[in-house]
Each structure stands twice: as structure tokens, then as C-alpha cells.
Design an enzyme around this catalytic site. Structure first.
Site, PDB file in Angstrom:
ATOM      1  CB  ALA A  57      62.387 -49.524  57.261  1.00  0.00           C
ATOM      2  CB  CYS A  58      62.146 -46.762  53.124  1.00  0.00           C
ATOM      3  SG  CYS A  58      61.355 -45.863  51.790  1.00  0.00           S
ATOM      4  N   GLY A  59      61.410 -49.167  50.864  1.00  0.00           N
ATOM      5  CA  GLY A  59      61.720 -49.653  49.531  1.00  0.00           C
ATOM      6  C   GLY A  59      61.836 -48.566  48.493  1.00  0.00           C
ATOM      7  CG  LEU A  60      59.054 -45.858  47.862  1.00  0.00           C
ATOM      8  CD1 LEU A  60      57.977 -44.809  48.109  1.00  0.00           C
ATOM      9  CD2 LEU A  60      58.947 -46.394  46.455  1.00  0.00           C
ATOM     10  CB  SER A  99      66.679 -47.194  55.487  1.00  0.00           C
ATOM     11  OG  SER A  99      65.363 -47.464  55.059  1.00  0.00           O
TER      12      SER A  99
END
Length: 285
Positions: free
Chosen positions: A122-125, A120
Site C-alpha cells: 500500500a505505501c510508496g514511501l 508493503s
């Protein structure tokens, strides 16, 4: 598909919507007005390695060749920044695909398998399968060598110049930017995206494709500082990572581990100053 920032600005203008502004910003009689507002383009982009799908990112469809190279480098899939022999961007019925052509010997197949989910904005994981893979990231990056400190004046200069290098954000008011700056603060290269880590991947990919990764400089970003940005910025061997907002606790931990100095700007234009987050103080706490 013409993969140019100007094309995306035009695309955003085509997708404008009318919105009503508040009375405080209305006409002389205090009546609300309707204005057109550019809407940032966010689209799924499939990135393939030698024709084999690798990941799908939600991104602004500009500078996608840079995104593919940068993501492959920051995810440690691509071992050599100069290994890519071709990057092909194509669009069919609004589906966007980028194929990174690279010798198999230059790919880390373990890293390829570890990122198989949707990424996504937004999420770095996203795409990591376990916490063990997260901790393994720290062992795959070498600490930055000691270097000269970037001055406050250079950081403030870069922040002041950044808006002039954000054409997509000027049209949409909702897009992040990552800028590569000379040690004196002069902006040399900027990339934009709805996702802050996408913007940084694009910047790193652009630096790699221009053989600029070894040049001295630092990164300025129009976002808060997350661990993902610290991790990715280390690939560019940046002397410092400066962001508009302060870092998170996890970002501080990673900056200490990677010996990457962090900074942010506080105050308005007339009273702006730089706040630094030294790794020594964080270690001491």
C-alpha cells in the site's frame, strides 16, 4: 516455481472461502446464499541483487521476474533497462525469492542502501530513510518531452477493455491492474497485483524485458493516482497516466514537476467521461 498468472488464478481458486451474500442478492425467497469467493494471494517476496538480499515486497506471486526488474528500474537501482542478464525465481517451503543478476557497473549502490525495509502493498514511501531521499527522487527523473495528447476516446476504450485482461481479479475481486496501451487505447500488456504500485512495477519490468519502454503509449490503472504511481510511470516515458480515481495533491505536484498528464474516468459505462488534470492549471493555482 512456475511464475505464470494462470498458476496464481488456480492458487486463488484453491484458497476459496464460503461467504454469505445479502438478502438483496439472495434466492427467489429472499434467503441469503453461500457462495465461494477466491481470495487473492499475498506473500512476502525477497528480491536479491546478484545473490545479496535487497528488499522484501508483499506481492501477488505472479510475474515476479517483471516485478524485480521493474522495481529496480523505478527505484533507480538499475541504471540500464537492458542490463539484467538473468532473473531467477525460486520457492522453498512457501518462501519466494527472486535473484536479479546484473553487472555491478549497472547498479547504483546509493539507491540500494536507501531501500532496506519491508515494502508493503500500500505505501510508496516504505524503505525511504529520510524526507531528503524523497525530495531527491524528483531530481533523479528527467521531465517528459512534449508529446501528442491522448484522446478521450482512447482512454475510455482502454478502461472499457481493462476488465477483460484481469484474470486474477476476475477470480478474487481484489487485485489491481496496470495496463500499457497503444495511443489509440488498445491494450497491449497488463500486469496484476494486490498492490497498485507492484502492478505498475511489474508492467514496467515487462516492458523493459520486451524492449518496449521507448514505444509510444500510455498507462491505465484500476486504482487511485498516488505520487508513487506518477513517479514510477515516468520511467516508462508514458504519454499519460489514467487511473480509475482522481489523483492526490502530492500526485498533482509530481505530475507538474515531471510534466506527466493525468486523467481519470467518471460516470458509469453508458455515461463515462474523462476528467483531465493539466499540469498548467495546477501550477497556476
Amino acid at each position: 516455481m512456475t511464475d505464470l498468472r494462470s498458476a496464481v488464478v488456480g492458487r486463488a481458486a484453491h484458497e476459496q472461502r464460503a461467504v454469505a451474500v445479502s438478502n438483496a442478492q439472495g434466492d427467489a425467497h429472499g434467503d441469503a446464499q453461500s457462495v465461494t469467493w477466491g481470495i487473492a494471494v499475498e506473500a512476502p517476496v525477497e528480491i536479491a541483487l546478484n545473490g545479496t538480499p535487497w528488499t522484501v515486497m508483499l506481492a501477488t506471486p505472479a510475474d515476479l521476474a517483471d516485478l524485480a526488474v521493474g522495481l529496480a528500474l523505478t527505484e533507480r537501482v538499475l541504471r540500464d533497462a537492458h542490463a539484467a542478464t538473468d532473473v531467477v525465481v525460486s520457492e522453498f517451503l512457501h518462501d519466494i525469492a527472486v535473484n536479479l543478476v546484473v553487472p555491478e557497473s549497472a547498479l547504483d549502490t546509493t539507491a540500494i542502501r536507501s531501500r532496506s525495509l519491508l515494502g508493503s502493498t500500500a505505501c510508496g514511501l516504505c524503505g525511504l530513510e529520510s524526507l531528503a531521499q524523497l525530495h531527491a527522487r524528483g531530481t533523479s527523473v528527467s521531465a517528459a518531452p512534449p508529446s501528442a495528447e491522448i484522446s478521450d476516446a482512447a482512454i475510455l476504450r482502454a478502461f472499457a477493455e481493462l476488465p477483460m485482461h484481469q484474470p486474477i481479479n476476475a477470480a478474487t475481486r481484489s487485485v489491481h491492474a496496470a495496463a500499457w496501451c497503444a495511443p489509440n487505447g488498445a491494450i497491449e500488456l497488463v500486469r496484476e497485483d494486490v498492490g497498485r504500485h507492484n502492478a505498475l512495477d511489474k508492467l514496467i519490468g515487462a516492458l523493459a524485458r520486451r524492449a518496449m519502454l521507448a514505444q509510444p503509449g500510455f498507462v491505465v490503472m484500476s486504482s487511485r493516482c498516488s505520487y508513487e504511481l506518477v513517479y514510477k510511470a515516468s520511467v516508462a516515458h508514458t504519454l499519460l497516466l489514467a487511473t480509475v480515481s482522481a489523483p492526490t495533491t502530492m500526485a498533482l505536484e509530481w505530475s507538474a514537476a515531471l510534466q506527466l498528464p493525468l486523467a481519470c474516468r467518471v460516470g458509469g459505462d453508458a455515461h463515462a467521461r474523462v476528467v483531465r488534470f493539466p499540469t498548467e492549471e495546477h501550477n497556476a493555482s
